[in-house]
Design a protein around this motif. Structure first.
Motif, mmCIF file in Angstrom:
data_model
loop_
_atom_site.group_PDB
_atom_site.id
_atom_site.type_symbol
_atom_site.label_atom_id
_atom_site.label_comp_id
_atom_site.label_asym_id
_atom_site.label_seq_id
_atom_site.Cartn_x
_atom_site.Cartn_y
_atom_site.Cartn_z
ATOM 1 N N HIS A 173 -6.088 -6.297 -8.758
ATOM 2 C CA HIS A 173 -6.296 -6.912 -7.455
ATOM 3 C C HIS A 173 -5.250 -6.338 -6.509
ATOM 4 N N ILE A 174 -5.670 -5.978 -5.298
ATOM 5 C CA ILE A 174 -4.768 -5.375 -4.323
ATOM 6 C C ILE A 174 -4.634 -6.298 -3.131
ATOM 7 N N LEU A 175 -3.390 -6.661 -2.817
ATOM 8 C CA LEU A 175 -3.091 -7.496 -1.655
ATOM 9 C C LEU A 175 -2.426 -6.600 -0.623
ATOM 10 N N TRP A 217 0.837 -1.191 0.000
ATOM 11 C CA TRP A 217 0.000 0.000 0.000
ATOM 12 C C TRP A 217 0.875 1.245 0.000
ATOM 13 N N ARG A 218 0.418 2.278 -0.688
ATOM 14 C CA ARG A 218 1.036 3.604 -0.659
ATOM 15 C C ARG A 218 -0.074 4.619 -0.479
ATOM 16 N N PRO A 270 -6.821 -2.072 6.203
ATOM 17 C CA PRO A 270 -8.268 -2.284 6.055
ATOM 18 C C PRO A 270 -8.855 -1.449 4.922
ATOM 19 N N ILE A 271 -9.929 -1.942 4.324
ATOM 20 C CA ILE A 271 -10.537 -1.276 3.179
ATOM 21 C C ILE A 271 -10.980 0.140 3.494
#
Length: 197
Positions: A189-191, A167-168, A195-196
């Motif tokens: 797709h983001i791994l 994540w950035r 949290p969303i």
């Protein structure tokens, strides 16, 4: 500082508008985080591009140099390019630009005539490894005569499935940049452990 203008590097785009507001158009703002994000996307999509950027922008291998060569004045850029035997002419920094917003012409038209005060932008090993030769390189002229350039056809567009790991803070900007490159219907797709919400 360049001709009364300052170049300011920001890490955060949130401050860009504030700096531009108080600077009264005398500051060029560069948001390094955004530039790095764009480079990451481009390098992930094009094999070998990261190595190319490292070679061009690092302090090893070849580098860019600007210099005025009086013997180049009056010659076309196409002619000038063959007078550098150990460097590659890439552009011209205009002494009196036709458009003040673009004083440096990268890959100018072949018939661009170099004016007095123009500086030639070259890619070379070091600033003392090349010079403007009195005569054009015969080998280069022969290569130009004998080279047949085939027509370039872009690769067929295809739907892609892409995985981002991690994540950035500016991930949304990176996704917008990625969206410009991919075919409609591609998936991202983001791994991430974030949290969303």
């Amino acid at each position: 500082r360049i001709k009364g203008h300052a170049v300011v590097e920001l890490r955060d785009i949130d401050n860009k508008e504030l700096v531009q507001l108080v600077s009264e158009q005398r500051v060029e703002v560069m948001v390094s985080h955004d530039i790095i994000g764009r480079l990451m996307i481009q390098c992930a999509r094009q094999r070998g591009l990261a190595h190319t950027y490292t070679s061009l922008l690092g302090f090893e291998d070849n580098e860019f140099y600007l210099q005025h060569w009086p013997k180049s004045v009056g010659k076309t850029f196409n002619e000038v390019a063959f007078h550098f035997h150990d460097a590659v002419a890439c552009g011209v920094k205009q002494a009196q630009p036709d458009d003040p917003s673009t004083p440096i012409l990268l890959n100018p038209p072949r018939d661009y005539v170099v004016r007095d005060g123009d500086e030639i932008l070259v890619l070379a090993e070091d600033d003392d490894t090349y010079t403007f030769s009195d005569s054009p390189s015969k080998e280069a002229l022969v290569r130009r005569r004998d080279t047949v350039v085939s027509k370039w056809a872009p690769a067929a567009a295809r739907v892609e499935q892409i995985l981002f790991c991690g994540w950035r803070r500016d991930l949304d900007d990176m996704i917008v940049e990625l969206d410009k490159c991919v075919t409609e219907g591609s998936e991202l797709h983001i791994l991430s452990t974030i949290p969303i919400d």
